[in-house]
Design a protein around this motif. Structure first.
Motif, PDB file in Angstrom:
ATOM      1  N   ASP A  44      67.565   5.464  20.115  1.00 13.93           N
ATOM      2  CA  ASP A  44      66.540   4.545  20.451  1.00 13.93           C
ATOM      3  C   ASP A  44      65.986   4.978  21.749  1.00 13.93           C
ATOM      4  N   GLN A  45      66.535   4.195  22.654  1.00  9.46           N
ATOM      5  CA  GLN A  45      65.909   4.244  24.256  1.00  9.46           C
ATOM      6  C   GLN A  45      67.005   4.375  25.017  1.00  9.46           C
ATOM      7  N   TRP A  46      66.982   5.147  26.167  1.00  8.21           N
ATOM      8  CA  TRP A  46      67.881   5.374  27.372  1.00  8.21           C
ATOM      9  C   TRP A  46      68.310   3.920  27.552  1.00  8.21           C
ATOM     10  N   ASP A  47      69.599   3.752  27.585  1.00  8.25           N
ATOM     11  CA  ASP A  47      69.996   2.703  28.059  1.00  8.25           C
ATOM     12  C   ASP A  47      71.640   2.797  28.532  1.00  8.25           C
ATOM     13  N   THR A  48      71.895   2.375  29.786  1.00 13.13           N
ATOM     14  CA  THR A  48      73.190   2.755  30.296  1.00 13.13           C
ATOM     15  C   THR A  48      73.981   1.120  30.566  1.00 13.13           C
ATOM     16  N   ASN A  49      73.426   0.174  29.855  1.00 14.33           N
ATOM     17  CA  ASN A  49      74.230  -1.175  29.773  1.00 14.33           C
ATOM     18  C   ASN A  49      75.178  -0.940  28.760  1.00 14.33           C
ATOM     19  N   VAL A  50      76.147  -2.034  28.709  1.00 14.55           N
ATOM     20  CA  VAL A  50      77.205  -2.186  27.738  1.00 14.55           C
ATOM     21  C   VAL A  50      76.402  -2.324  26.557  1.00 14.55           C
ATOM     22  N   ARG A  74      80.482  -1.373  31.943  1.00 15.19           N
ATOM     23  CA  ARG A  74      79.484  -1.074  32.899  1.00 15.19           C
ATOM     24  C   ARG A  74      79.672  -2.008  34.211  1.00 15.19           C
ATOM     25  N   GLU A  75      79.572  -1.577  35.189  1.00 16.32           N
ATOM     26  CA  GLU A  75      79.627  -2.395  36.580  1.00 16.32           C
ATOM     27  C   GLU A  75      78.968  -1.340  37.443  1.00 16.32           C
ATOM     28  N   PRO A  76      78.474  -1.749  38.842  1.00 16.97           N
ATOM     29  CA  PRO A  76      78.281  -0.934  39.731  1.00 16.97           C
ATOM     30  C   PRO A  76      79.007  -0.009  39.805  1.00 16.97           C
ATOM     31  N   GLY A  77      78.624   1.390  39.917  1.00 18.28           N
ATOM     32  CA  GLY A  77      79.389   2.400  40.213  1.00 18.28           C
ATOM     33  C   GLY A  77      80.414   2.973  39.068  1.00 18.28           C
ATOM     34  N   LEU A  78      80.023   2.159  38.272  1.00 17.19           N
ATOM     35  CA  LEU A  78      81.080   2.626  36.958  1.00 17.19           C
ATOM     36  C   LEU A  78      80.340   2.679  35.581  1.00 17.19           C
ATOM     37  N   ILE A  79      80.809   3.670  34.998  1.00 15.42           N
ATOM     38  CA  ILE A  79      80.431   3.723  33.529  1.00 15.42           C
ATOM     39  C   ILE A  79      81.191   4.230  32.439  1.00 15.42           C
ATOM     40  N   VAL A  80      81.575   3.643  31.560  1.00  8.98           N
ATOM     41  CA  VAL A  80      82.688   4.152  30.530  1.00  8.98           C
ATOM     42  C   VAL A  80      81.900   4.422  29.283  1.00  8.98           C
ATOM     43  N   TRP A  81      81.812   5.562  28.790  1.00  9.73           N
ATOM     44  CA  TRP A  81      81.152   5.699  27.316  1.00  9.73           C
ATOM     45  C   TRP A  81      82.283   6.268  26.277  1.00  9.73           C
ATOM     46  N   GLY A  82      82.435   5.478  25.321  1.00 11.12           N
ATOM     47  CA  GLY A  82      83.250   5.524  24.291  1.00 11.12           C
ATOM     48  C   GLY A  82      82.505   6.382  22.936  1.00 11.12           C
ATOM     49  N   CYS A  90      87.234   7.911  25.340  1.00  5.97           N
ATOM     50  CA  CYS A  90      86.276   7.644  26.267  1.00  5.97           C
ATOM     51  C   CYS A  90      86.016   8.773  27.378  1.00  5.97           C
ATOM     52  N   ASP A  91      85.057   8.602  28.135  1.00  2.52           N
ATOM     53  CA  ASP A  91      84.538   9.269  29.277  1.00  2.52           C
ATOM     54  C   ASP A  91      84.155   8.366  30.246  1.00  2.52           C
ATOM     55  N   ARG A  92      85.096   8.188  31.193  1.00  3.13           N
ATOM     56  CA  ARG A  92      85.001   7.281  32.583  1.00  3.13           C
ATOM     57  C   ARG A  92      84.378   8.013  33.747  1.00  3.13           C
ATOM     58  N   TRP A  93      83.364   7.576  34.483  1.00  5.85           N
ATOM     59  CA  TRP A  93      82.687   8.106  35.539  1.00  5.85           C
ATOM     60  C   TRP A  93      82.613   6.882  36.555  1.00  5.85           C
ATOM     61  N   GLU A  94      83.340   7.122  37.773  1.00 15.44           N
ATOM     62  CA  GLU A  94      83.536   6.001  38.887  1.00 15.44           C
ATOM     63  C   GLU A  94      83.553   6.335  40.179  1.00 15.44           C
ATOM     64  N   THR A  99      84.924   6.592  53.723  1.00 12.56           N
ATOM     65  CA  THR A  99      84.347   6.693  54.793  1.00 12.56           C
ATOM     66  C   THR A  99      83.139   7.555  55.004  1.00 12.56           C
ATOM     67  N   GLN A 100      83.410   8.845  54.251  1.00 10.15           N
ATOM     68  CA  GLN A 100      82.424   9.885  54.692  1.00 10.15           C
ATOM     69  C   GLN A 100      81.598  10.375  53.379  1.00 10.15           C
ATOM     70  N   GLY A 101      81.482   9.215  52.562  1.00 10.08           N
ATOM     71  CA  GLY A 101      80.595   9.314  51.195  1.00 10.08           C
ATOM     72  C   GLY A 101      81.076   8.714  50.115  1.00 10.08           C
ATOM     73  N   THR A 102      81.398   9.368  48.908  1.00  6.61           N
ATOM     74  CA  THR A 102      81.805   8.676  47.691  1.00  6.61           C
ATOM     75  C   THR A 102      82.696   9.946  47.076  1.00  6.61           C
ATOM     76  N   LYS A 103      83.852   9.258  46.657  1.00  3.77           N
ATOM     77  CA  LYS A 103      85.029  10.049  45.542  1.00  3.77           C
ATOM     78  C   LYS A 103      84.377   9.780  44.144  1.00  3.77           C
ATOM     79  N   LEU A 104      83.920  10.763  43.633  1.00  4.16           N
ATOM     80  CA  LEU A 104      83.796  10.499  42.155  1.00  4.16           C
ATOM     81  C   LEU A 104      84.704  10.968  41.240  1.00  4.16           C
ATOM     82  N   LEU A 105      85.272   9.999  40.625  1.00  3.55           N
ATOM     83  CA  LEU A 105      86.357  10.502  39.631  1.00  3.55           C
ATOM     84  C   LEU A 105      85.695  10.277  37.850  1.00  3.55           C
ATOM     85  N   ASN A 106      86.285  11.472  37.344  1.00  3.36           N
ATOM     86  CA  ASN A 106      85.981  11.463  35.905  1.00  3.36           C
ATOM     87  C   ASN A 106      87.033  11.723  34.994  1.00  3.36           C
ATOM     88  N   ARG A 107      87.119  10.838  34.137  1.00  2.44           N
ATOM     89  CA  ARG A 107      88.502  10.996  33.363  1.00  2.44           C
ATOM     90  C   ARG A 107      87.901  10.949  31.909  1.00  2.44           C
TER      91      ARG A 107
END
Length: 147
Positions: A44-50, A74-82, A90-94, A99-107
């Motif tokens: 349908d259309q691109w949508d990253t909301n639950v 879905r929360e700010p800085g987090l998305i979990v695709w099932g 599932c594929d989790r991006w958080e 202090t020096q940026g962002t740690k990106l965790l992918n599970r």
């Protein structure tokens, strides 16, 4: 009980969480770091909301396996695709602010219900998949740090 596999990796990115999050929620930016053999298409259309749905297509010459996904969390800085198909999980991006940026965790957590596909994956594709996921994080880092 099915055997669940987990591939987890992280990377430190010299950009704030908002910029990093855009890299894994904006479809155009995603295509800059995804494996070129992997295409993400909205359903349908691109949508990253639950509830938002898309499909990931592996572009092989004779066979194009497709994995349909739905946003579970879905929360700010987090998305979990099932997903459910030849893989189930599932594929989790958080984003984790640092202090020096962002740690990106992918599970990437999954099971493969079909024993024959599981055998083939573990024999031929597991190590390549993990290496590719690590390479994707490095490419995503480059995209985020350019923005």
């Amino acid at each position: 009980m099915p055997y669940r596999q987990v591939f987890e990796q992280s990377i430190l990115i010299s950009a704030n969480s908002t910029v990093v999050e855009r890299c894994f929620t904006d479809l155009e930016l995603m295509h800059q770091w995804l494996n070129p053999m992997l295409r993400c298409e909205p359903i349908d259309q691109w949508d990253t909301n639950v509830g938002g749905r898309c499909r990931f297509v592996i572009q092989l010459p004779l066979f194009q396996p497709t994995l349909k996904t739905v946003v579970l969390e879905r929360e700010p800085g987090l998305i979990v695709w099932g997903f459910e198909g030849y893989f189930k999980g599932c594929d989790r991006w958080e984003c984790i602010p640092q202090t020096q940026g962002t740690k990106l965790l992918n599970r990437f957590e999954f099971e493969i219900p079909n024993p024959l596909i599981k055998f083939g994956f573990n024999l031929f594709a597991a190590a390549l998949t993990k290496a590719d996921m690590e390479a994707q994080l490095r490419r995503l880092k480059q995209v985020a740090e350019r923005l």
